[in-house]
Design a protein around this motif. Structure first.
Motif, PDB file in Angstrom:
ATOM      1  N   ARG A 176       7.937  -3.217  -8.619  1.00  0.00           N
ATOM      2  CA  ARG A 176       7.281  -2.945  -7.207  1.00  0.00           C
ATOM      3  C   ARG A 176       8.208  -2.075  -7.078  1.00  0.00           C
ATOM      4  NH1 ARG A 176       6.754  -7.869  -5.542  1.00  0.00           N
ATOM      5  NH2 ARG A 176       8.714  -8.632  -4.903  1.00  0.00           N
ATOM      6  N   ASP A 200       1.816  -5.797 -10.147  1.00  0.00           N
ATOM      7  CA  ASP A 200       2.434  -6.859 -10.208  1.00  0.00           C
ATOM      8  C   ASP A 200       2.244  -8.306 -10.699  1.00  0.00           C
ATOM      9  OD1 ASP A 200       4.026  -8.230  -7.840  1.00  0.00           O
ATOM     10  OD2 ASP A 200       3.512  -6.226  -7.120  1.00  0.00           O
ATOM     11  N   THR A 208       7.238   1.696  -9.076  1.00  0.00           N
ATOM     12  CA  THR A 208       5.833   1.866  -8.185  1.00  0.00           C
ATOM     13  C   THR A 208       6.094   2.978  -6.776  1.00  0.00           C
ATOM     14  OG1 THR A 208       4.294   0.047  -8.784  1.00  0.00           O
ATOM     15  CG2 THR A 208       3.732   1.287  -7.300  1.00  0.00           C
ATOM     16  N   ARG A 259       0.145  -1.933  -5.945  1.00  0.00           N
ATOM     17  CA  ARG A 259       0.723  -3.009  -6.577  1.00  0.00           C
ATOM     18  C   ARG A 259      -0.406  -3.427  -7.919  1.00  0.00           C
ATOM     19  NH1 ARG A 259       2.953  -8.129  -2.563  1.00  0.00           N
ATOM     20  NH2 ARG A 259       3.269  -8.768  -4.841  1.00  0.00           N
ATOM     21  N   SER A 273       8.861  -9.127 -11.168  1.00  0.00           N
ATOM     22  CA  SER A 273       8.008  -8.380  -9.537  1.00  0.00           C
ATOM     23  C   SER A 273       8.541  -7.519  -8.757  1.00  0.00           C
ATOM     24  CB  SER A 273       6.978  -9.495  -9.033  1.00  0.00           C
ATOM     25  OG  SER A 273       6.325 -10.180  -9.853  1.00  0.00           O
ATOM     26  N   ARG A 290      -1.187  -0.465  -1.612  1.00  0.00           N
ATOM     27  CA  ARG A 290      -0.487  -0.513  -1.384  1.00  0.00           C
ATOM     28  C   ARG A 290      -0.215  -0.282  -3.576  1.00  0.00           C
ATOM     29  NH1 ARG A 290       0.064  -6.423   0.591  1.00  0.00           N
ATOM     30  NH2 ARG A 290      -0.473  -6.081   2.910  1.00  0.00           N
ATOM     31  N   SER A 342      -3.514  -5.042  -1.748  1.00  0.00           N
ATOM     32  CA  SER A 342      -2.068  -4.721  -2.782  1.00  0.00           C
ATOM     33  C   SER A 342      -2.230  -3.683  -3.432  1.00  0.00           C
ATOM     34  CB  SER A 342      -1.348  -5.841  -3.061  1.00  0.00           C
ATOM     35  OG  SER A 342      -1.803  -7.132  -2.003  1.00  0.00           O
TER      36      SER A 342
END
Length: 377
Positions: A127, A229, A130, A227, A123, A225, A221
């Motif tokens: 992240r 993951d 990304t 994300r 994960s 953000r 998230s």
């Protein structure tokens, strides 16, 4: 060619009922397998969306593992593809992850320390990828999302069942943790967004009820953000697992491990049993008050036996005859073979008990109405 990691084989020596985790990871056999649990959640519990959410999150974890394994392989052989080339730090992270051949993606409370560390590193790697502005390119022709392109335009508003669960209980005997296609970075992003838009956003087509703080954190998230993951869904996945384990799984075991009938069949037996008993008592009193001979009244054995058998089957949720021949009903008048050894043993014991109860009650009724003296009115 994609790596194939088969699911763990069912434990044929298990001398107990399975756990929910064993059912979800396909380590059990009918009638307590994942197919049967899916049907139970759909038809009886009316909350199959929770199970679909858990399965989709588990599949998302599998996609991420497969994607990272592909990157790791490209680093190990020293020929990374153009847009998969990583920094030295990223390469070191990939090499430290190991093979990541976890057979299933389960709730965090059942994960070993090694698997937790590997999943956390994976994960973190996703992240970082990304955050570094990794090119989430269009999926190649062999990737997952390219096979799913245009699906949204062709689907109707009606809920479509998972194809893998709607064919046959025998088709789920084995499964792989890895998809049979190349996984692109865009596929992981598309998978995370699909889960969010299908199950979590307010007003979603198959919205599931979760604590607000969990859904809010996932939404922020993913949408703000960026994300995608697997750790994004950890809290929701564990919450759904615990809810199914607490609210649905005990009823599933009662119906499938201690019985072999579905509610429509039980209701049919109740109606047939009441009608048979009514007919048996009606005919019995007629034969007694018309002073028919005992050899004629012996035929009361048929309606009394049928009536008592059906009522006992309704009370136990179990048809003894089906149990003895090893069949269990998963939808109305559709049967699967009982293959879980411990469940087969339980059903046979309960079937024997139900048969004894049927014999005692039916015999008592027959003796009473056959040997009572007749009196013509």
């Amino acid at each position: 060619m994609a790596d194939k990691t088969p699911s763990p084989l069912p434990d044929m020596n298990r001398n107990r009922l399975p756990t929910l985790f064993e059912v979800l990871s396909r380590r059990t056999l009918p009638p307590v397998d994942l197919f049967s649990f899916y049907i139970y959640m759909r038809d009886q519990q009316r909350s199959v969306d929770y199970l679909d959410f858990w399965l989709d999150v588990a599949q998302h974890m599998s996609l991420c593992r497969h994607y990272v394994r592909e990157l790791r392989r490209s680093v190990m052989i020293g020929t990374p593809e153009g847009d998969k080339s990583q920094s030295k730090r990223s390469s070191a992270i990939l090499e430290s992850l190991g093979d990541m051949n976890h057979p299933v993606a389960g709730p965090s409370m059942f994960t070993s320390e090694k698997e937790k560390n590997q999943d956390a590193q994976m994960s973190a790697f996703l992240r970082e990828e990304t955050a570094n502005g990794s090119n989430i390119r269009q999926s190649p022709p062999g990737s997952i999302s390219s096979h799913q392109s245009g699906v949204g335009q062709t689907q109707s508003n009606e809920r479509q069942p998972r194809p893998s669960f709607m064919s046959s209980p025998l088709e789920l005997a084995t499964d792989s943790d890895s998809p049979g296609h190349t996984v692109a970075r865009a596929d992981i992003r598309a998978s995370a967004e699909k889960i969010l838009y299908t199950f979590l956003l307010p007003g979603a087509e198959r919205e599931i009820i979760l604590p607000h703080e969990i859904t809010h954190e996932i939404t922020v998230s993913i949408e703000e953000r960026g994300r995608d993951d697997p750790e994004v869904f950890d809290a929701a996945k564990d919450y759904v697992f615990q809810a199914m384990e607490r609210d649905a799984f005990p009823g599933f075991l009662r119906m499938k491990a201690l019985g072999n009938l579905v509610p429509p069949s039980m209701m049919m037996r109740l109606i047939l049993g009441l009608l048979s008993m009514f007919a048996a008592f009606w005919v019995a009193f007629i034969l007694i008050f018309l002073d028919y001979a005992r050899h004629i009244r012996v035929w009361l054995v048929l309606p009394f036996t049928i009536g008592v058998y059906c009522l006992v089957a309704y009370q136990y949720g179990l048809d003894p005859l089906l149990a003895f021949i090893g069949l269990s009903e998963y939808t109305f008048m559709n049967f699967s073979r009982v293959r879980e050894p411990y469940v087969r043993k339980l059903l046979n014991k309960r079937a024997l008990m139900a048969s004894i109860v049927t014999f005692v009650i039916a015999t008592s009724c027959i003796v009473l109405f056959v040997f009572v003296p007749g009196k013509r009115l």
